[in-house]
Design a protein around this motif. Structure first.
Motif, PDB file in Angstrom:
ATOM      1  N   THR A  32      -8.132 -30.236 -15.878  1.00 60.60           N
ATOM      2  CA  THR A  32      -6.727 -30.074 -16.268  1.00 60.60           C
ATOM      3  C   THR A  32      -5.792 -29.903 -15.074  1.00 60.60           C
ATOM      4  N   LEU A  33      -6.341 -29.734 -13.873  1.00 59.19           N
ATOM      5  CA  LEU A  33      -5.468 -29.728 -12.699  1.00 59.19           C
ATOM      6  C   LEU A  33      -4.807 -31.092 -12.514  1.00 59.19           C
ATOM      7  N   THR A 151       2.069 -24.646  -9.283  1.00 57.08           N
ATOM      8  CA  THR A 151       2.720 -25.169 -10.479  1.00 57.08           C
ATOM      9  C   THR A 151       3.570 -24.067 -11.093  1.00 57.08           C
ATOM     10  N   ARG A 152       4.258 -24.384 -12.177  1.00 60.48           N
ATOM     11  CA  ARG A 152       4.998 -23.337 -12.877  1.00 60.48           C
ATOM     12  C   ARG A 152       4.016 -22.469 -13.651  1.00 60.48           C
ATOM     13  N   GLY A 153       4.176 -21.168 -13.522  1.00 61.40           N
ATOM     14  CA  GLY A 153       3.397 -20.229 -14.304  1.00 61.40           C
ATOM     15  C   GLY A 153       4.254 -19.626 -15.392  1.00 61.40           C
ATOM     16  N   ALA A 191       0.698 -23.351 -15.731  1.00 60.19           N
ATOM     17  CA  ALA A 191      -0.391 -22.376 -15.759  1.00 60.19           C
ATOM     18  C   ALA A 191      -0.022 -21.292 -16.762  1.00 60.19           C
ATOM     19  N   LEU A 192      -0.970 -20.928 -17.600  1.00 64.39           N
ATOM     20  CA  LEU A 192      -0.762 -19.883 -18.599  1.00 64.39           C
ATOM     21  C   LEU A 192      -1.347 -18.572 -18.099  1.00 64.39           C
ATOM     22  N   VAL A 193      -0.513 -17.536 -18.064  1.00 62.76           N
ATOM     23  CA  VAL A 193      -0.956 -16.195 -17.704  1.00 62.76           C
ATOM     24  C   VAL A 193      -0.776 -15.312 -18.940  1.00 62.76           C
ATOM     25  N   GLY A 223      -1.327 -28.652 -23.037  1.00 64.22           N
ATOM     26  CA  GLY A 223      -1.525 -29.172 -21.683  1.00 64.22           C
ATOM     27  C   GLY A 223      -1.559 -28.094 -20.619  1.00 64.22           C
ATOM     28  N   VAL A 224      -2.187 -26.961 -20.934  1.00 66.48           N
ATOM     29  CA  VAL A 224      -2.329 -25.890 -19.940  1.00 66.48           C
ATOM     30  C   VAL A 224      -3.228 -26.379 -18.802  1.00 66.48           C
TER      31      VAL A 224
END
Length: 302
Positions: A32-33, A151-153, A191-193, A223-224
């Motif tokens: 997924t990167l 990326t955006r987190g 990115a999901l935190v 699309g995480v």
């Protein structure tokens, strides 16, 4: 930083589990990167306004290397054990020899795709014995992280009103409710935190909460590119039919790298103070190839 073309959306394997196998080719090691396009990185960079940074890594206090029959059984095991040695150049200069346990619950670390096979296969379907050997991982290893991750987190704070209940299964509804509450929308390549308000270290007297398969399906659909959280899969498992959705589906089928044992309390406090839950997330692991995981210090930049 190389980015490969993204095929036409996610797909599902025959057994009904979400999968990206074959989506970016039979030799793919980035998983997924690949969703982190130039546009996704630029979207993350656009979140930087003040330059304020927050670390998502747990602090580690090394302990002396302990071994042999007289090592105290009461010694608390650290993820890092060290021996200090004199180098002799210059005189009395010291250096460390370290033994690092990469997949330790008190060490913030990045899982490579070879860390967890499924039915004898490593993402994207390569035989395990071809990918992982006693000499190291040959496919799906930390080699794929050599260029770093930016990326955006997006933080989804599920513990804003207190830690999740013991044994709670996080679903897509919980994640979407957090989006609505925070006024943020997760986009492909982000990115999901996640914050659940629990330590990663298992407590046998209190079943941990964790991600459900439904939540992992949602990450796939959204699309995480990367998951990070104070916890991920529950211990003991919440669903015997799918005991570890993140590690058992996310890594070997989706090819989604995982940051385990992230420290997210300070991040949550900063997001609440600033009133925004998106930021630039950077992860720059050491360029040590052939591992199944590596300690990292992720940085959120606002």
């Amino acid at each position: 930083m190389e980015t490969r073309d993204v095929a036409a959306g996610p797909r599902t394997d025959a057994p009904g589990l979400p999968s990206n196998r074959g989506r970016w080719g039979e030799d793919d090691e980035r998983g997924t990167l690949n969703l982190i396009t130039d546009e996704a990185r630029a979207r993350g960079a656009a979140e930087v306004r003040s330059g304020r940074t927050v670390s998502l890594a747990l602090p580690i206090q090394p302990t002396p290397l302990l071994s042999g029959p007289f090592a105290p059984s009461t010694q608390d095991a650290s993820p890092v054990q060290q021996v200090l040695v004199y180098t002799g150049s210059p005189a009395m200069a010291t250096a460390e020899i370290m033994i690092v346990t990469n997949h330790h619950p008190r060490s913030t670390h990045l899982d490579a795709l070879a860390h967890m096979p499924r039915e004898g296969q490593v993402y994207p379907g390569r035989p395990l014995d071809e990918c992982v050997t006693p000499a190291g991982a040959r496919h799906g290893s930390t080699t794929a992280f050599a260029d770093g991750i930016a990326t955006r987190g997006v933080l989804l704070d599920l513990a804003a009103d207190g830690p999740l209940p013991s044994g709670y299964a996080v679903t897509s509804r919980d994640l979407e409710a957090a989006e609505e509450r925070e006024g943020v929308t997760l986009e492909s390549g982000d990115a999901l935190v996640v914050r659940c308000g629990w330590p990663m270290t298992p407590d046998p007297t209190r079943p941990m909460p964790g991600m459900s398969l439904d939540a992992v399906r949602w990450m796939h659909a959204r699309g995480v590119s990367l998951y990070a959280g104070d916890i991920g899969d529950s211990h003991p498992p919440l669903d015997p039919a799918c005991p570890a959705p993140l590690h058992g589906v996310g890594l070997p089928l989706l090819g989604m790298p995982l940051i385990d044992a992230a420290e997210v309390d300070e991040l949550a406090a900063t997001c609440a103070e600033l009133g925004r839950y998106a930021f630039l997330l950077t992860v720059a692991p050491p360029r040590v190839h052939g591992l199944t995981g590596v300690p990292v210090n992720p940085l959120a930049v606002f």
